[in-house]
Write a protein that holds these residues in place. Structure first.
Motif, PDB file in Angstrom:
ATOM      1  N   UNK A   1      29.492  33.202  37.695  1.00  0.00           N
ATOM      2  CA  UNK A   1      28.079  33.493  37.975  1.00  0.00           C
ATOM      3  C   UNK A   1      27.114  32.785  37.034  1.00  0.00           C
ATOM      4  N   UNK A   2      27.664  31.924  36.141  1.00  0.00           N
ATOM      5  CA  UNK A   2      26.798  31.159  35.246  1.00  0.00           C
ATOM      6  C   UNK A   2      26.697  31.743  33.852  1.00  0.00           C
ATOM      7  N   UNK A   3      27.162  32.976  33.646  1.00  0.00           N
ATOM      8  CA  UNK A   3      27.091  33.570  32.307  1.00  0.00           C
ATOM      9  C   UNK A   3      27.923  32.756  31.321  1.00  0.00           C
ATOM     10  N   UNK A   4      29.130  32.406  31.722  1.00  0.00           N
ATOM     11  CA  UNK A   4      29.971  31.557  30.882  1.00  0.00           C
ATOM     12  C   UNK A   4      30.269  30.215  31.548  1.00  0.00           C
ATOM     13  N   UNK A   5      30.197  30.193  32.855  1.00  0.00           N
ATOM     14  CA  UNK A   5      30.482  28.972  33.606  1.00  0.00           C
ATOM     15  C   UNK A   5      30.230  29.213  35.083  1.00  0.00           C
ATOM     16  N   UNK A   6      30.242  28.134  35.847  1.00  0.00           N
ATOM     17  CA  UNK A   6      30.021  28.275  37.297  1.00  0.00           C
ATOM     18  C   UNK A   6      31.221  27.797  38.111  1.00  0.00           C
ATOM     19  N   UNK A   7      32.110  27.069  37.486  1.00  0.00           N
ATOM     20  CA  UNK A   7      33.220  26.479  38.249  1.00  0.00           C
ATOM     21  C   UNK A   7      34.460  27.354  38.303  1.00  0.00           C
ATOM     22  N   UNK A   8      34.553  28.318  37.378  1.00  0.00           N
ATOM     23  CA  UNK A   8      35.733  29.179  37.364  1.00  0.00           C
ATOM     24  C   UNK A   8      36.948  28.479  36.781  1.00  0.00           C
ATOM     25  N   UNK A   9      38.043  29.207  36.690  1.00  0.00           N
ATOM     26  CA  UNK A   9      39.305  28.627  36.223  1.00  0.00           C
ATOM     27  C   UNK A   9      39.741  27.569  37.255  1.00  0.00           C
ATOM     28  N   UNK A  10      40.479  26.575  36.804  1.00  0.00           N
ATOM     29  CA  UNK A  10      40.795  25.459  37.713  1.00  0.00           C
ATOM     30  C   UNK A  10      41.648  25.883  38.912  1.00  0.00           C
ATOM     31  N   UNK A  11      42.296  27.044  38.800  1.00  0.00           N
ATOM     32  CA  UNK A  11      43.157  27.496  39.899  1.00  0.00           C
ATOM     33  C   UNK A  11      42.485  28.552  40.767  1.00  0.00           C
ATOM     34  N   UNK A  12      41.261  28.947  40.408  1.00  0.00           N
ATOM     35  CA  UNK A  12      40.603  30.058  41.115  1.00  0.00           C
ATOM     36  C   UNK A  12      40.012  29.562  42.430  1.00  0.00           C
ATOM     37  N   UNK A  13      40.408  30.198  43.525  1.00  0.00           N
ATOM     38  CA  UNK A  13      39.796  29.782  44.794  1.00  0.00           C
ATOM     39  C   UNK A  13      38.403  30.397  44.880  1.00  0.00           C
ATOM     40  N   UNK A  14      37.632  29.969  45.847  1.00  0.00           N
ATOM     41  CA  UNK A  14      36.227  30.360  45.879  1.00  0.00           C
ATOM     42  C   UNK A  14      36.023  31.854  45.966  1.00  0.00           C
ATOM     43  N   UNK A  15      37.008  32.526  46.519  1.00  0.00           N
ATOM     44  CA  UNK A  15      36.872  33.965  46.636  1.00  0.00           C
ATOM     45  C   UNK A  15      37.328  34.665  45.372  1.00  0.00           C
ATOM     46  N   UNK A  16      37.800  33.871  44.376  1.00  0.00           N
ATOM     47  CA  UNK A  16      38.075  34.427  43.052  1.00  0.00           C
ATOM     48  C   UNK A  16      39.397  35.136  42.917  1.00  0.00           C
ATOM     49  N   UNK A  17      40.012  35.513  44.021  1.00  0.00           N
ATOM     50  CA  UNK A  17      41.269  36.232  43.910  1.00  0.00           C
ATOM     51  C   UNK A  17      41.950  36.250  45.258  1.00  0.00           C
ATOM     52  N   UNK A  18      43.264  36.297  45.201  1.00  0.00           N
ATOM     53  CA  UNK A  18      44.041  36.324  46.434  1.00  0.00           C
ATOM     54  C   UNK A  18      43.909  37.639  47.174  1.00  0.00           C
ATOM     55  N   UNK A  19      43.378  38.624  46.505  1.00  0.00           N
ATOM     56  CA  UNK A  19      43.401  39.960  47.098  1.00  0.00           C
ATOM     57  C   UNK A  19      42.255  40.202  48.067  1.00  0.00           C
ATOM     58  N   UNK A  20      41.379  39.209  48.264  1.00  0.00           N
ATOM     59  CA  UNK A  20      40.194  39.488  49.068  1.00  0.00           C
ATOM     60  C   UNK A  20      40.553  39.579  50.548  1.00  0.00           C
ATOM     61  N   UNK A  21      41.248  40.649  50.865  1.00  0.00           N
ATOM     62  CA  UNK A  21      41.682  40.847  52.238  1.00  0.00           C
ATOM     63  C   UNK A  21      40.738  41.801  52.956  1.00  0.00           C
ATOM     64  N   UNK A  22      39.876  42.420  52.221  1.00  0.00           N
ATOM     65  CA  UNK A  22      38.971  43.402  52.824  1.00  0.00           C
ATOM     66  C   UNK A  22      37.565  42.808  52.928  1.00  0.00           C
ATOM     67  N   UNK A  23      36.891  43.168  53.999  1.00  0.00           N
ATOM     68  CA  UNK A  23      35.511  42.713  54.135  1.00  0.00           C
ATOM     69  C   UNK A  23      34.668  43.417  53.077  1.00  0.00           C
ATOM     70  N   UNK A  24      33.746  42.635  52.461  1.00  0.00           N
ATOM     71  CA  UNK A  24      32.941  43.235  51.402  1.00  0.00           C
ATOM     72  C   UNK A  24      32.028  44.335  51.908  1.00  0.00           C
TER      73      UNK A  24
END
Ligand code: SF4
Length: 308
Positions: A34-57
């Motif tokens: 979110x820009x607090x420490x960075x915007x690109x994330x860890x090099x392996x992080x997909x855009x959704x940030x985690x594999x667990x995003x199976x539920x609609x927000x």
């Protein structure tokens, strides 16, 4: 005889039945996105940030839990459940907001027997950990899972983690002082990390009495910088044989009491690029790991260094 102390065994012993985790996506962000420490994330992080995003927000915490429980009940006859805040950084908010979400999860279903919270070490403080610890008066199991990945700062820098090993040390000390259940996620096969360095992480975990470990193999997901490294040939994933061998070495250096949450890949197969064996040969991997322990005549903890 099992060659390592699995999380399922631990839960079975604690609760007398198989206990299932139900994943929750509570809409958290991450300071490395979110820009607090960075915007690109860890090099392996997909855009959704985690594999667990199976539920609609749009789904509430309660509805995610109830739907997940219903699926596990009908598929596996499951009886007891742990509410698992898995996606992104699940302590990355004010304590009052966290309390609302955790309260909702605990109250969502009468068969919830635990609360598990996955987060970054630099996103906890004493106030948040004390809040989490207080849930032990409501459920018998409360666990914080931290992304350690490695103890080596040069690797953390290389993967753009935007936190240091010192952050992990501070968080784990507070967590252990409060007597909370805890687990460290580690990744084997990180770029520029030697075999010796991976084993140093295992030794550090043993020396510092980390209660549990989730062992992942590094996987390149679509649209990540790691995928670019893979496609350009600058990063090579572990082969299955290499993964078997290094997992065996890693487990041998842990304490025999350390709970092994998992040994395997991460991410949704649909969005994964490499290595493919992680999904295609799950069972073969697990059999090969057992065979390797039999061949070596060792088990988890066989090579643990005893610390005075
Ligand atoms: S800390 Fe987790 S959510 Fe944040 S960028 Fe890294 S992998 Fe993604």
């Amino acid at each position: 005889m099992p060659h390592y102390y699995s999380y399922n065994d631990y839960l079975q012993k604690k609760f007398g039945c198989r206990v299932y985790k139900v994943s929750i996506d509570a809409g958290f962000s991450c300071p490395n996105r979110d820009g607090t420490k960075g915007v690109h994330g860890c090099i392996f992080c997909d855009e959704r940030g985690s594999s667990s995003r199976t539920q609609a927000l749009s789904e509430s915490v309660t509805s995610q839990i109830v739907n997940n429980i219903n699926i596990r009940r009908s598929r596996y006859g499951a009886k007891k459940f742990i509410a698992y805040f898995q996606s992104f950084t699940n302590t990355y908010a004010q304590a009052a907001h966290l309390k609302n979400l955790y309260d909702e999860a605990i109250a969502a279903h009468p068969d919830i027997v635990g609360l598990a919270i996955s987060t970054r070490a630099d996103c906890v403080d004493r106030e948040k950990l004390e809040l989490i610890a207080a849930y032990r008066s409501q459920v018998p199991y409360v666990c914080v899972e931290y992304g350690l990945q490695t103890i080596h700062d040069h690797t953390l820098k290389h993967i753009n983690r935007q936190e240091t090993h010192e952050d992990f040390v501070k968080a784990i000390q507070m967590t252990q002082e409060l007597g909370l259940d805890h687990c460290a996620h580690v990744i084997l096969g990180l770029p520029n990390e030697t075999h010796q360095e991976m084993i140093e992480t295992a030794k550090w975990i043993a020396e510092n009495k980390i209660q549990g470990v989730k062992i992942h193999f590094l996987v390149a997901m679509e649209h990540t910088r790691l995928a670019q490294h893979y496609l350009s040939g600058t990063w090579k994933p572990l082969s299955m044989d290499e993964a078997v061998s290094v997992s065996c070495d890693f487990l041998e250096h842990l304490s025999p009491e350390c709970i092994i949450y998992r040994v395997g890949g991460n991410g949704h197969p649909q969005h994964a690029i490499a290595p493919q064996w992680v999904w295609q040969k799950k069972r073969e991997f697990s059999q090969a790991l057992d065979q390797e322990f039999i061949r070596r005549q060792t088990r988890q903890g066989s090579k643990m260094v005893i610390f005075s």
